[in-house]
Design a protein around this motif. Sequence first.
Motif, PDB file in Angstrom:
ATOM      1  N   THR A 189       0.831  -1.204   0.000  1.00 55.85           N
ATOM      2  CA  THR A 189       0.000   0.000   0.000  1.00 55.85           C
ATOM      3  C   THR A 189       0.864   1.250   0.000  1.00 55.85           C
ATOM      4  O   THR A 189       0.590   2.219  -0.736  1.00 55.85           O
ATOM      5  N   ILE A 190       1.919   1.257   0.830  1.00 56.58           N
ATOM      6  CA  ILE A 190       2.816   2.408   0.910  1.00 56.58           C
ATOM      7  C   ILE A 190       3.444   2.715  -0.443  1.00 56.58           C
ATOM      8  O   ILE A 190       3.588   3.880  -0.831  1.00 56.58           O
ATOM      9  N   TYR A 191       3.807   1.668  -1.180  1.00 55.24           N
ATOM     10  CA  TYR A 191       4.422   1.844  -2.501  1.00 55.24           C
ATOM     11  C   TYR A 191       3.382   1.980  -3.616  1.00 55.24           C
ATOM     12  O   TYR A 191       3.707   1.839  -4.797  1.00 55.24           O
ATOM     13  N   GLY A 192       2.144   2.251  -3.255  1.00 58.60           N
ATOM     14  CA  GLY A 192       1.114   2.500  -4.259  1.00 58.60           C
ATOM     15  C   GLY A 192       0.683   1.283  -5.041  1.00 58.60           C
ATOM     16  O   GLY A 192       0.293   1.401  -6.210  1.00 58.60           O
ATOM     17  N   GLY A 193       0.752   0.100  -4.414  1.00 54.17           N
ATOM     18  CA  GLY A 193       0.322  -1.112  -5.101  1.00 54.17           C
ATOM     19  C   GLY A 193       1.373  -1.755  -5.975  1.00 54.17           C
ATOM     20  O   GLY A 193       1.077  -2.732  -6.685  1.00 54.17           O
ATOM     21  N   GLU A 194       2.604  -1.254  -5.947  1.00 53.21           N
ATOM     22  CA  GLU A 194       3.678  -1.844  -6.753  1.00 53.21           C
ATOM     23  C   GLU A 194       3.932  -3.291  -6.315  1.00 53.21           C
ATOM     24  O   GLU A 194       3.830  -3.624  -5.134  1.00 53.21           O
ATOM     25  N   THR A 195       4.286  -4.135  -7.271  1.00 52.46           N
ATOM     26  CA  THR A 195       4.621  -5.522  -6.951  1.00 52.46           C
ATOM     27  C   THR A 195       6.130  -5.753  -6.909  1.00 52.46           C
ATOM     28  O   THR A 195       6.597  -6.720  -6.304  1.00 52.46           O
ATOM     29  N   THR A 196       6.897  -4.857  -7.548  1.00 44.04           N
ATOM     30  CA  THR A 196       8.351  -4.933  -7.538  1.00 44.04           C
ATOM     31  C   THR A 196       8.929  -3.545  -7.322  1.00 44.04           C
ATOM     32  O   THR A 196       8.490  -2.588  -7.960  1.00 44.04           O
ATOM     33  N   ILE A 197       9.894  -3.440  -6.425  1.00 47.30           N
ATOM     34  CA  ILE A 197      10.551  -2.158  -6.166  1.00 47.30           C
ATOM     35  C   ILE A 197      12.056  -2.335  -6.316  1.00 47.30           C
ATOM     36  O   ILE A 197      12.568  -3.450  -6.299  1.00 47.30           O
ATOM     37  N   SER A 198      12.761  -1.228  -6.468  1.00 52.05           N
ATOM     38  CA  SER A 198      14.221  -1.243  -6.531  1.00 52.05           C
ATOM     39  C   SER A 198      14.748  -0.277  -5.479  1.00 52.05           C
ATOM     40  O   SER A 198      14.369   0.893  -5.461  1.00 52.05           O
ATOM     41  N   GLU A 199      15.611  -0.786  -4.591  1.00 45.89           N
ATOM     42  CA  GLU A 199      16.163   0.046  -3.525  1.00 45.89           C
ATOM     43  C   GLU A 199      17.653  -0.261  -3.362  1.00 45.89           C
ATOM     44  O   GLU A 199      18.140  -1.308  -3.776  1.00 45.89           O
ATOM     45  N   ARG A 200      18.355   0.667  -2.735  1.00 45.90           N
ATOM     46  CA  ARG A 200      19.808   0.554  -2.596  1.00 45.90           C
ATOM     47  C   ARG A 200      20.198  -0.186  -1.318  1.00 45.90           C
ATOM     48  O   ARG A 200      19.637   0.060  -0.257  1.00 45.90           O
ATOM     49  N   HIS A 201      21.191  -1.049  -1.444  1.00 48.19           N
ATOM     50  CA  HIS A 201      21.656  -1.873  -0.333  1.00 48.19           C
ATOM     51  C   HIS A 201      23.107  -1.555   0.000  1.00 48.19           C
ATOM     52  O   HIS A 201      23.890  -1.141  -0.854  1.00 48.19           O
ATOM     53  N   ARG A 202      23.448  -1.804   1.258  1.00 47.08           N
ATOM     54  CA  ARG A 202      24.857  -1.785   1.685  1.00 47.08           C
ATOM     55  C   ARG A 202      24.978  -2.656   2.930  1.00 47.08           C
ATOM     56  O   ARG A 202      24.840  -2.193   4.057  1.00 47.08           O
ATOM     57  N   HIS A 203      25.207  -3.932   2.712  1.00 47.13           N
ATOM     58  CA  HIS A 203      25.306  -4.849   3.842  1.00 47.13           C
ATOM     59  C   HIS A 203      25.981  -6.145   3.404  1.00 47.13           C
ATOM     60  O   HIS A 203      26.120  -6.429   2.213  1.00 47.13           O
TER      61      HIS A 203
END
Length: 548
Positions: free
Chosen positions: A460-474
């Motif tokens: 819901t927060i992402y507006g109903g998106e099924t796939t997102i892309s975010e940055r990682h560092r771990h």
Amino acid sequence: MARFIFITGGVVSSLGKGLMAASLGALLQARGYKVRIRKFDPYLNVDPGTMSPYQHGEVYVTDDGAETDLDLGHYERFTGVSARQSDNITSGRVYQDIIAKERRGDYLGATVQVIPHVTDAIKDFALADQSGEDGDLDFILCEIGGTVGDIESLPFMEAIRQLRNELEPMQTLSVHVTLVPYIAAAGELKTKPTQHSVRELASLGIKPDILLCRAEHELPEGERRKIAQFCNVRPEAVIQALDAPSIYSVPLQYHREGLDSEVLRGFGITDAPDPDLSAWEDVTDRYFHPEGEVTIGVVGKYVGLQDAYKSLNEALIHGGMANRTKVHIKWIDAEIFEGEESELAAALEPLHGILVPGGFGERGSEGKIASVRFARERKVPFFGICLGMQMACVESARSSGHGSASSTEFGETEEPVVGIITEWMSEEGLETREEGGDLGGTMRLGAYDAALSGNSLVSTIYGGETTISERHRHRYEVNAAYIPAMEKDGLVFSGMSPDGLLPEIVERPDHPWFVGVQFHPELKSRPFDPHPLFAGFIHAALEQSRLV
């Protein structure tokens, strides 16, 4: 070919060259130009990835996996242009590449020297990659770290000098940021430090076209003319830069002082359209005219230096802007929660939201876990980022009966709820990834996709998106073998890597707002486009404030 603006600093460090570059880039964008901003760092580290946050502040990560200077965060937040590997270089990287070439014999036995080999490498970096996301660039802004006169910055200054001679006369511009201190005992502004700084720059063969003068008090017309006369620039090219009430006021302030107009004049551009600053006017209006306020506790490890969490700080402010809410941030050292329970309650009860950020190492980990437990039991909005999500999973596993649950990052444990992926993948019979993927002790850096579950809070927060892309560092991951135990405790894994092996997002449906993410959403938040997770978190905190 793009026009180049070289930005240097003098007198003292921390004058705000990065913020100035970001603001100028935003102003040129507002006139319809395409820009990109680059940072030249003179230190000998190859990148800031292994540097202490207390030494360097946060490490900013780009989509393509570069670990860079925190100034690139300012560049992205102010221009919305995603930085690349090609936008940050250090002396260490330059020398590493040159020595590798020398060892391969690329120089055919020639003597390798600062001039021309080092300066040529710096020039190649400045001139490379002149395309933007939507075509060729109009301006490339190049910020030189440190101050004029530093030994380590001399090769960069020499490279600038050469470029100004080699490129077309109207293709480069030099902006020098300097300090005009106020001596309270004398009741005067002093221009001599600026004069000496410009003289030092001129001794290196670089004549500044524009002086941006940082000052605590208004720069009188007489002092401005004095600086212009002694520094060999036009009076209109002496731009005062007074302390601003917010960094988001700076673009509008610099525009009022005529910075962008003077830059365009320096390039001989007389037909530039007027800037559309409506987005910045809206940002400042939201910042200075909030309709509510909340207090967020950030329970972290490096709270003694706020620059260690620079992007996080700004993303919380952006979340406040999205809700027209003033965000008060209370920085809390996680170690204080490893003692009496009463100390935990006394510190966290007044808060409207609790955020546990990323970090490395065992110190403060039990305090972070205690903060997660407090947020879960007391129904306080909670946001866990990177290590914060991992601590939420450890807390959930302990709550479900795995009392010794921990992370292998902190040492040997009987129940590795968090570990390097190769430590648990083969034991559980899960298929390993292809060679060259995310396995082993290497960092997982840059943008990665995550698949979201339907009917979840984050979906819901992402507006109903099924796939997102975010940055990682771990380097460590949540052990998928413990997912059933954590789900039994009420934790929902609402985001997974596309192959279904690595947990990316957790949440609790029986909680007002409880979300943990393995990535760093703060790196993609912008003042004019707040990240939806931060907007949602601050909204939940605002609702919490109305209950107490």
